[in-house]
Design a protein around this motif. Structure first.
Motif, PDB file in Angstrom:
ATOM      1  N   GLU A  42      44.648  39.485 -20.363  1.00 35.27           N
ATOM      2  CA  GLU A  42      45.617  38.404 -20.389  1.00 35.27           C
ATOM      3  C   GLU A  42      46.298  38.313 -21.755  1.00 35.27           C
ATOM      4  O   GLU A  42      47.511  38.065 -21.846  1.00 35.27           O
ATOM      5  CB  GLU A  42      44.927  37.067 -20.068  1.00 35.27           C
ATOM      6  N   GLU A  43      45.531  38.524 -22.813  1.00 33.09           N
ATOM      7  CA  GLU A  43      46.090  38.451 -24.158  1.00 33.09           C
ATOM      8  C   GLU A  43      47.048  39.610 -24.412  1.00 33.09           C
ATOM      9  O   GLU A  43      48.107  39.432 -25.023  1.00 33.09           O
ATOM     10  CB  GLU A  43      44.957  38.456 -25.176  1.00 33.09           C
ATOM     11  N   GLN A  46      50.261  38.970 -22.624  1.00 33.79           N
ATOM     12  CA  GLN A  46      51.042  37.970 -23.337  1.00 33.79           C
ATOM     13  C   GLN A  46      51.782  38.591 -24.519  1.00 33.79           C
ATOM     14  O   GLN A  46      52.973  38.339 -24.735  1.00 33.79           O
ATOM     15  CB  GLN A  46      50.126  36.848 -23.827  1.00 33.79           C
ATOM     16  N   SER A  51      53.815  40.297 -17.085  1.00 32.44           N
ATOM     17  CA  SER A  51      52.876  39.483 -16.325  1.00 32.44           C
ATOM     18  C   SER A  51      51.487  40.108 -16.362  1.00 32.44           C
ATOM     19  O   SER A  51      51.350  41.324 -16.519  1.00 32.44           O
ATOM     20  CB  SER A  51      53.337  39.343 -14.872  1.00 32.44           C
ATOM     21  N   VAL A  52      50.481  39.261 -16.219  1.00 24.20           N
ATOM     22  CA  VAL A  52      49.102  39.760 -16.206  1.00 24.20           C
ATOM     23  C   VAL A  52      48.917  40.742 -15.055  1.00 24.20           C
ATOM     24  O   VAL A  52      48.311  41.806 -15.219  1.00 24.20           O
ATOM     25  CB  VAL A  52      48.102  38.592 -16.088  1.00 24.20           C
TER      26      VAL A  52
END
Length: 299
Positions: A42-43, A46, A51-52
């Motif tokens: 997720e990081e 970002q 998108s994840v």
């Protein structure tokens, strides 16, 4: 069996996420709650501005249809260097027919062999795919090993460095040399993901040598360009040699490696002695032309 390019892609990305620290990138640190080394998916998503789900599909190899812009954003977020970035693009591009094809036998032009032979004071050799040694001059044989006396299959830098005990004594910093060879082999494997000979070599060395296994799992990449190695030669002692790499314009899989010594240095004197003492023993070595069974290296 060829290397699994989707698996290679996922392992490469995970290894690069693991080497980054959130605090270095201005991300909050979660202390004991962080159960994975480096960045979470997720990081990373970002930081890359994707998108994840998009990033997860990339890392899991669910599809190989990502735009260059997305791959470049991921490369920047992972702080990849130029070699790593190119490797990522190569692994993540769509499949084509050449990915499944076994590359042709490697051949060294007679003119290139004559160039090697004429460089009497410079240890020089040609490396092809999978770190195969395709051609050499007498001083390279005197410095490293008598390639002509080896079975064709054994004229391979990775096999020699990890399976020949003499190589551990020859290189003053054997761990650094071993790491460089694996990083170069990993890069070459990405260039030819469909070559079953690469997969067979990796499987052989992984089974035979725990050091190779550990280094291969790190997914380090390094092209052979220029640098320096210190040799502890059994005949002339310490040799501090630089090397330069020249790639053939019409066959980038072949690289000519030439070692040099600083003018007036003890290494230059020792190298000249080695050339004088050993040249007659190597004058009649049969010269290879291909990587088949007719006298050169088998891949």
């Amino acid at each position: 069996m060829a290397l699994d390019r989707r698996a290679e892609l996922g392992e490469f990305l995970r290894s690069r996420r693991a080497r980054l620290r959130p605090e270095e990138l201005g991300l909050p640190e979660y202390g004991s709650r962080r159960r994975v080394p480096g960045l979470r998916r997720e990081e990373l998503a970002q930081l890359a501005g994707v998108s994840v789900d998009h990033y997860v599909r990339l890392e899991q190899g669910r599809t190989l249809h990502f735009s260059e812009a997305v791959l470049d954003a991921v490369a920047r977020a992972l702080r990849l260097d130029d070699v790593e970035r190119e490797h990522l693009h190569r692994l993540a591009r769509p499949w084509n027919e050449t990915d499944h094809a076994t590359p042709p036998l490697q051949r060294v032009r007679p003119g290139l062999q004559r160039l090697l032979d004429s460089s009497a004071d410079v240890p020089a050799y040609v490396v092809g795919r999978d770190t195969d040694v395709l051609a050499w001059n007498h001083l390279a044989a005197a410095l490293i090993t008598d390639f002509g006396a080896l079975p064709p299959r054994q004229r391979n830098l990775a096999r020699l460095v990890f399976l020949d005990e003499g190589m551990r004594d020859l290189y003053a910093d054997w761990p650094a040399k071993a790491a460089d060879v694996v990083a170069y082999l990993r890069l070459d494997a990405g260039r030819h993901p469909g070559d079953p000979r690469t997969a067979a070599l990796v499987e052989e060395l992984s089974a035979a040598c725990p050091e190779f296994r550990e280094l291969w799992a790190e997914h380090r990449l390094k092209d052979k360009t220029h640098g320096r190695y210190v040799y502890q030669h059994p005949v002339v002692g310490r040799l501090d040699l630089g090397f330069e790499t020249l790639r053939l314009p019409d066959d980038p899989d072949q690289a000519l490696i030439a070692h040099t010594a600083e003018e007036g240095s003890p290494t230059q004197t020792a190298l000249r002695l080695l050339s004088t003492w050993t040249r007659p023993a190597f004058l009649d070595v049969a010269r290879p032309g291909t990587s088949g069974e007719d006298g050169a290296l088998a891949g």
